[in-house]
Motif scaffolding. Structure first.
Motif, PDB file in Angstrom:
ATOM      1  N   GLN A   1       1.018   3.955   9.698  1.00 41.48           N
ATOM      2  CA  GLN A   1       0.696   3.124   8.743  1.00 41.48           C
ATOM      3  C   GLN A   1       1.763   1.872   8.916  1.00 41.48           C
ATOM      4  OE1 GLN A   1       0.657   4.893   5.160  1.00 41.48           O
ATOM      5  NE2 GLN A   1      -1.560   5.290   5.197  1.00 41.48           N
TER       6      GLN A   1
ATOM      7  N   LEU B   1       2.063   4.838   0.969  1.00 40.57           N
ATOM      8  CA  LEU B   1       2.177   5.620   2.276  1.00 40.57           C
ATOM      9  C   LEU B   1       1.462   6.774   2.316  1.00 40.57           C
ATOM     10  CD1 LEU B   1       5.565   4.439   3.775  1.00 40.57           C
ATOM     11  CD2 LEU B   1       3.402   3.531   4.344  1.00 40.57           C
TER      12      LEU B   1
ATOM     13  N   ASP C   1       1.307   9.971   9.500  1.00 43.56           N
ATOM     14  CA  ASP C   1       0.357   8.956   8.810  1.00 43.56           C
ATOM     15  C   ASP C   1       1.481   7.833   8.261  1.00 43.56           C
ATOM     16  OD1 ASP C   1      -1.805  10.387   9.130  1.00 43.56           O
ATOM     17  OD2 ASP C   1      -1.918  11.044   7.105  1.00 43.56           O
ATOM     18  N   HIS C   2       2.392   8.265   7.912  1.00 42.44           N
ATOM     19  CA  HIS C   2       3.643   7.071   7.487  1.00 42.44           C
ATOM     20  C   HIS C   2       3.781   6.152   8.677  1.00 42.44           C
ATOM     21  CE1 HIS C   2       5.513   9.259   3.820  1.00 42.44           C
ATOM     22  NE2 HIS C   2       4.328   9.428   3.691  1.00 42.44           N
TER      23      HIS C   2
ATOM     24  N   THR D   1       0.778  -1.133  -0.151  1.00 45.89           N
ATOM     25  CA  THR D   1      -0.009   0.082   0.191  1.00 45.89           C
ATOM     26  C   THR D   1       0.918   1.168   0.056  1.00 45.89           C
ATOM     27  OG1 THR D   1      -1.557  -1.273   1.243  1.00 45.89           O
ATOM     28  CG2 THR D   1      -1.808   1.311   1.267  1.00 45.89           C
TER      29      THR D   1
END
Length: 113
Positions: A14, A4, A10-11, A2
């Motif tokens: 995730q 990033l 968020d990185h 997926t």
């Protein structure tokens, strides 16, 4: 794999979403390790472990160095500083919201039974 998200927190979130990647972070928090050493206790092959390590690296959690054919990973200093700041901001906002709620509730007269 997926893609990033563009936001650095968020990185990180995730990258930490996967239990296997979190186990790699736990291991690397004790000190640097080679890809072979990280792959040894798991049933995953080296390519799969490398894929997980690259996701952690893209998330800013780990960094790697290569000496000859040996790649070693270690924790990125201050990897979680951005998330700590983000969480502190959310806690402050929640605290302010509860303070406002408390002030509003103080203005409501109590019912007599």
């Amino acid at each position: 794999m997926t893609a990033l998200a563009p936001n650095p927190p968020d990185h990180l979130f995730q990258a930490l979403a996967d239990p296997y990647r979190r186990s790699l972070v736990e291991r690397l928090s004790r000190g640097p390790a080679t890809v072979s050493a990280l792959a040894a206790p798991s049933e995953l092959g080296l390519p799969a472990v490398l894929k997980q390590l690259r996701i952690l690296e893209a998330g800013g959690i780990v960094v790697s160095t290569k000496a000859g054919r040996v790649r070693t990973y270690r924790m990125q200093p201050n990897a979680f500083a951005g998330v700590s700041s983000w969480i502190a901001q959310r806690e402050a906002e929640m605290g302010q919201a509860f303070d406002r709620l408390e002030a509003l509730m103080a203005d409501i007269p109590e019912e007599k039974t």
